[in-house]
Design an enzyme around this catalytic site. Structure first.
Site, PDB file in Angstrom:
ATOM      1  CB  SER A  97      -0.953  -0.046   1.206  1.00 32.25           C
ATOM      2  OG  SER A  97      -1.998   0.869   1.065  1.00 32.25           O
TER       3      SER A  97
ATOM      4  CG  HIS B 298      -5.800  -2.555   0.830  1.00 30.06           C
ATOM      5  ND1 HIS B 298      -5.249  -2.085  -0.340  1.00 30.06           N
ATOM      6  CD2 HIS B 298      -5.130  -1.940   1.829  1.00 30.06           C
ATOM      7  CE1 HIS B 298      -4.289  -1.222  -0.066  1.00 30.06           C
ATOM      8  NE2 HIS B 298      -4.187  -1.119   1.245  1.00 30.06           N
TER       9      HIS B 298
END
Length: 251
Positions: A96, A230
């Protein structure tokens, strides 16, 4: 090699030293994350890979330090902390926010020091050249917590503890601000191998946005798509570690 200065020790966690390793893997965590997130990665790596986990300011043992809320300054400081470790080739794994940061550190390492990374693993993050308008960092605390819960990146038991929330929210908000205000500056592509890893149901990055990482290197590129969102890597840790290990030990 000489032991890094104490100032650099604040940034680097070396949970399982492998002094004879041929390459060092620098792991950079997601927004709100800490070096300990990569403890399982460090434990699982073979003797040929020495794992260095980056600890950002404002969390855990560094929670009293000033926060850094933009990628360029954070990249400059991470690079400075890593320079004592460049007696071996450095590879980077970032998840991320950490993926963007890994890219910028690898860029600086190549441009400023003439050192080409042994590899870059960009996980759960769109390519720098792609853009989204994101404003989660401007939300109130409840809005920020809602996004964290949606991504399932933090244990709900921690989110329900007010004392812990007060400790993690400022650093998490600064990290979100760094990720969401990042502006890519076009330039020469990296020369290192680059692997993009993504969950097929990630609300923060599409498979096409992850595939665009190919434009950022002149070296070999591959894309790995996993089932999940995610934090797909929580359910596919072994496969991710295997992919990273195979790339690094094939050199």
């Amino acid at each position: 090699m000489n032991r890094p200065a104490d100032d650099d020790d604040r940034w680097i966690r070396r949970f399982h030293p492998r002094p004879d390793a041929a390459v060092r893997l620098v792991c950079l965590p997601h927004a709100g994350g800490s070096a300990s997130y990569f403890l399982p990665v460090s434990r699982a790596m073979p003797p040929s890979v020495d794992v260095l986990c980056v600890q950002y300011p404002g969390r855990q043992d560094r929670r009293a330090e000033p926060l850094v809320d933009n990628v360029p300054d954070l990249a400059d400081q991470v690079l400075a902390a890593l320079l004592p470790w460049t007696d071996r080739p450095l590879a980077f794994f970032g998840h991320s926010l950490g993926a963007t940061l890994a890219f910028e550190v690898a860029r600086r390492l190549e441009r400023q020091k003439g050192l080409v990374a042994a590899g870059l693993f960009a996980s759960g993050r769109r390519a720098p050249s792609t853009h989204r308008v994101e404003t989660v960092h401007l939300r109130d605390d409840d809005g920020l917590i809602a996004d964290i819960r949606e991504l399932s990146g933090t244990d709900d038991r921690l989110l329900g503890d007010e004392e812990i929330l007060r400790m993690i929210l400022p650093a998490t908000r600064a990290d979100y601000r760094a990720a969401e205000t990042y502006a890519y500056e076009p330039g020469e592509a990296l020369r290192c191998p680059l692997s993009a890893l993504v969950g097929d149901d990630d609300p923060k990055v599409t498979v096409d946005e992850a595939a665009a990482w190919a434009d950022h290197t002149e070296g070999p590129f591959d894309l790995r798509v996993f089932p999940g969102g995610h934090f797909y890597l929580a359910d596919h840790q072994a496969a991710v570690i295997e992919a990273v290990t195979a790339r690094l030990t094939a050199r």
